[in-house]
Write a protein that holds these residues in place. Structure first.
Motif, PDB file in Angstrom:
ATOM      1  N   ARG A   1     -18.525  12.563 -17.865  1.00 32.10           N
ATOM      2  CA  ARG A   1     -19.915  12.811 -18.239  1.00 32.10           C
ATOM      3  C   ARG A   1     -20.248  11.974 -19.471  1.00 32.10           C
ATOM      4  O   ARG A   1     -19.487  11.979 -20.437  1.00 32.10           O
TER       5      ARG A   1
ATOM      6  N   THR B   1     -13.551  13.766 -13.531  1.00 27.09           N
ATOM      7  CA  THR B   1     -14.970  13.978 -13.800  1.00 27.09           C
ATOM      8  C   THR B   1     -15.269  13.354 -15.150  1.00 27.09           C
ATOM      9  O   THR B   1     -14.547  13.599 -16.128  1.00 27.09           O
TER      10      THR B   1
ATOM     11  N   ASN C   1     -22.897  11.339 -14.530  1.00 26.71           N
ATOM     12  CA  ASN C   1     -21.875  12.334 -14.219  1.00 26.71           C
ATOM     13  C   ASN C   1     -21.155  11.851 -12.967  1.00 26.71           C
ATOM     14  O   ASN C   1     -21.724  11.869 -11.879  1.00 26.71           O
TER      15      ASN C   1
END
Length: 820
Positions: free
Chosen positions: A361, A359, A293
């Motif tokens: 992930r 971001t 992450n």
């Protein structure tokens, strides 16, 4: 996200080779199920558009988004299997290796790709952070080919491209904690036939992970550094759990560092799990699960002029919200603030924005089965799945938040990737021949909705959270589905001891369906939306015969000569519609639809191909290692983002800009005059020049003789490592010559020197802890101000694209680690 949108015009023998192998392969397939019930250990063979912000230009906007090594696994009752990992990363032929020992000379957590570039000739890596973990700015090249043109695998798992905003894979930094990487190799020649990749044009990177320890224990490490850097690492090894040899490890790492300029920080969390289960004396099953992450505030991309006039600290305007709104007003209405007149252009004012974040992930899981089916036949099967999602956000100073009236809005892409696939490989040993064959299949589903979130009168929308679809306006949504199939067959014939010749081929087919499924540009005109380039359709890249030849001869103990020849093909890129550099993205204009351009391109475009030739020599002894490689590449069907059409009616397109020819050489020598001391030097020369021409706004510009953009013509690297008892000292320096930043070579990124200094001391055992080690490192030792990473499409000419990222200044790091 980096606000680097530009105007639309610049978005721009004893057994016959292969004899009888098909029959043996079919026979072997029928034995796979039987092998699973047998016992034993195997003899294994291993083989954004950054969501670019857009620029309005009158009624429309700009969108310029941008050989294998062999090993034999030992039975589970044998000593620790570290030797297996080491043997898989040895240098041989056109393959250069970086071992775990070399990686330990650098600051803990440093990107493996950055270490690869510092230790290997012909490899160039640049970034804007000291660890090399910023996924936007990272730039990796191997002999002129970037990270999206190389094959990459992790323990044989296909990892697609290594670039940011990846629709078909993920980078090594996101798939494996650095301490869990046992070593890596780079095939600087023509790649390897067994590499499962649809993008390889010249070379392959293989990363090998460490196996769980035979003995229960663990490791911990803590790093501190400049700009509040804080990195924690921990790993627990189960040791052998039962009589069958079951063992596993679980590891976790967290990296956190403030940006060295501007507002925000960059945080990375990673977790790795690996389980090894021997199956008697005939094979083993390995299972992995990796998680990452990455939540990062971005550094802003700059033009060369912005870097020179505003300095290395120029970046996003956050937290000065009032100034950000002022700049956005100028961007939409023309002009520049009075304090910047004669310094920055209106375009460059539009390159500034309030904020940019990302971001990412990732979840990767795989199960590998390695079995010895017959005394002379081994099998390796990998089944894998990868799920990725993210939020790529940036303030867009060309939109308007309709309710607040603020002349900007937060624009966020929400990519979603789901890959599932398998590889099946067989190795057949016969009288003097090693026959290898296998297949790879993958299905990749990629979705990308682009949404707009309102900025308020007094504060902007949070750029890292509160991304509810119900509170956003979905500007457009893209979706793709890709099926990839690859088959390869290769025979290695042992002529005499130390001399081998290999011949084989691979067949590659990739079919992609998709494009824009929703476009609400007209619906949300009150947001000041502009043409977003919607296109939909299918493209297929196929080639049934891509040959590969290799000759390798070890003689007189220390000498090796080799040559490598191969033809490669790269399938078509795809991505969200406003990105450039893909056959679906950045096409058309408000008056000439993207769909019409796509339809026309489909009938004329062909996949990019290369022919790669390498000849080399290596000498290796206790005191000296030396090598010299000479290579030539013929590049066909080179595709580039261009502006086409007549003057006054230009539009974005993808065109075949002709051939490229590359000639180069890498020379390296490492001497070890006394025990513990190694001094290495390498020099690289690359002359990659275009042979065709490029359309540009109604004109055709010849590129003949112009050097390839973004790759240096010369590189020099020096490394000095000295180990004395428990102390280690390492100093490295790298020179990178200037890099062309436009197709016409009228603008260059300046050359630079950079250096790193590292030292460590191992205190040995203290109480229950072992190998208590302290390290100290300084990156960019002499605090050079230079351009590191580059992301995005190059301009035809002029300093017009804000896609340059300044390298990090001098930083200090210290760490303590221990085993138990």
């Amino acid at each position: 996200m980096p606000n680097i949108a530009r105007r639309e015009k610049n978005r721009l023998a004893r057994q016959p080779l292969l004899a009888g192998s098909a029959f043996v392969w079919l026979l072997s397939v029928g034995s796979v199920a039987m092998a699973a019930t047998q016992t034993g250990t195997a003899a294994s063979t291993t083989t954004a558009s950054t969501h670019r912000l857009h620029r309005a230009n009158g009624s429309q906007a700009a969108a310029a988004h941008p050989a294998r090594a062999h090993s034999t696994a030992t039975p589970h009752s044998a000593p620790e299997t570290l030797k297996v990992s080491v043997s898989r990363v040895r240098s041989h032929g056109a393959v250069q290796a970086v071992t775990r020992q070399q990686m330990d000379h650098f600051v803990e957590g440093t990107s493996p790709n950055q270490i690869l570039a510092l230790t290997t000739p012909g490899v160039n890596f640049a970034s804007d952070d000291a660890f090399g973990l910023d996924t936007v700015a990272n730039t990796l090249y191997v002999r002129g080919f970037n990270q999206m043109q190389l094959g990459e695998t992790l323990d044989g798992i296909p990892m697609g491209g290594q670039g940011f905003h990846n629709w078909n894979g993920l980078s090594v930094d996101q798939m494996e904690i650095q301490e869990d990487v046992a070593g890596m190799t780079v095939s600087q020649g023509a790649g390897a036939l067994d590499t499962p990749s649809a993008q390889t044009l010249g070379g392959a990177l293989t990363y090998t992970t460490s196996d769980p320890s035979m003995k229960a224990g663990g490791r911990v490490g803590q790093t501190f550094g400049s700009y509040n850097a804080f990195r924690t690492f921990g790993r627990v090894d189960s040791g052998v759990l039962n009589s069958t040899g079951t063992r596993f490890y679980a590891a976790y790492a967290r990296t956190d560092q403030d940006l060295w300029k501007g507002f925000g920080d960059q945080q990375e969390q990673q977790a790795n799990f690996k389980l090894v289960q021997p199956v008697g004396d005939r094979g083993k099953i390995t299972a992995i699960f990796d998680y990452s992450n990455f939540a990062q505030y971005n550094y802003m991309g700059l033009t060369k002029n912005m870097w020179e006039k505003m300095g290395r600290d120029a970046t996003y305007l956050k937290p000065n919200y009032a100034l950000s709104k002022e700049y956005a007003t100028y961007a939409q209405n023309g002009g520049v603030p009075s304090s910047l007149q004669g310094i920055l252009s209106n375009d460059e004012i539009g390159d500034y924005a309030y904020d940019g974040t990302k971001t990412q992930r990732n979840y990767l899981s795989a199960v590998t089965g390695e079995f010895q089916l017959f005394p002379n036949v081994t099998s390796k099967t990998i089944a894998y799945a990868h799920v990725s999602s993210g939020d790529y956000s940036g303030s867009n100073p060309f939109l308007v938040s309709p309710n607040s009236g603020v002349p900007m809005a937060l624009e966020t892409g929400h990519p979603d990737v789901q890959r599932i696939g398998f590889t099946q490989n067989f190795t057949i040993h016969t009288h003097g021949n090693d026959i290898q064959t296998g297949i790879w299949y993958e299905n990749d589903a990629f979705n990308y909705p682009m949404r707009m979130y309102e900025d308020g009168v007094d504060a902007a929308h949070n750029s890292k959270s509160d991304f509810k679809a119900s509170q956003a306006a979905t500007w457009y949504s893209d979706s793709f589905n890709t099926n990839t199939f690859q088959f390869y067959l290769q025979d290695t014939y042992h002529i005499i001891p130390g001399m081998t010749v290999s011949a084989g081929f691979k067949s590659l087919l990739q079919d992609t369906h998709g494009g824009t499924k929703m476009d609400n540009t007209a619906k949300y005109s009150n947001w000041n939306t502009y043409y977003s380039h919607p296109a939909d359709g299918s493209m297929t890249a196929a080639n049934a015969f891509l040959p590969h030849f290799n000759f390798d001869y070890h003689f007189e103990r220390h000498h090796e000569v080799y040559f490598d020849i191969a033809e490669n093909m790269r399938a078509y890129d795809y991505g969200q519609q406003s990105s450039s550099g893909t056959v679906w993205g950045g096409l058309g204009s408000a008056t000439n639809s993207a769909q019409s351009v796509f339809n026309a391109n489909k009938n004329t475009l062909r996949p990019e191909r290369t022919w790669n030739y390498v000849v080399g020599y290596r000498y290796n002894s206790k005191m000296l290692t030396a090598s010299a490689d000479f290579y030539h590449t013929d590049y066909y069907n080179r595709l580039a983002t261009v502006t086409s059409g007549s003057t006054g009616n230009t539009y974005g397109a993808v065109a075949n800009v002709g051939r490229e020819t590359m000639n180069g050489a890498d020379v390296m020598a490492a001497i070890r005059p006394v025990h513990g001391l190694e001094i290495s030097n390498s020099f690289s020369w690359n002359n990659a020049v275009y042979e065709g021409s490029i359309p540009d706004g109604g004109d055709t510009i010849s590129l003949k003789g112009k050097h390839q953009v973004y790759y240096p013509k010369f590189m020099y690297k020096a490394n000095l490592t000295y180990t004395w008892h428990r102390a280690m000292f390492n100093f490295n320096a790298t020179y990178t010559s200037r890099r062309a930043m436009t197709y016409t070579n009228d603008q260059y990124i300046p050359s630079y020197w950079t250096s790193n200094l590292n030292g460590s001391y191992n205190f040995g055992k203290v109480g229950f802890a072992q190998n208590i080690k302290t390290t100290f490192g300084i990156t960019n030792l002499f605090n050079k101000n230079y351009i590191g990473g580059v992301y995005g499409a190059a301009s035809v000419s002029g300093d017009d694209n804000a896609n340059l990222f300044v390298a990090a200044p001098r930083m200090f790091f210290g760490s303590v680690s221990a085993q138990f």
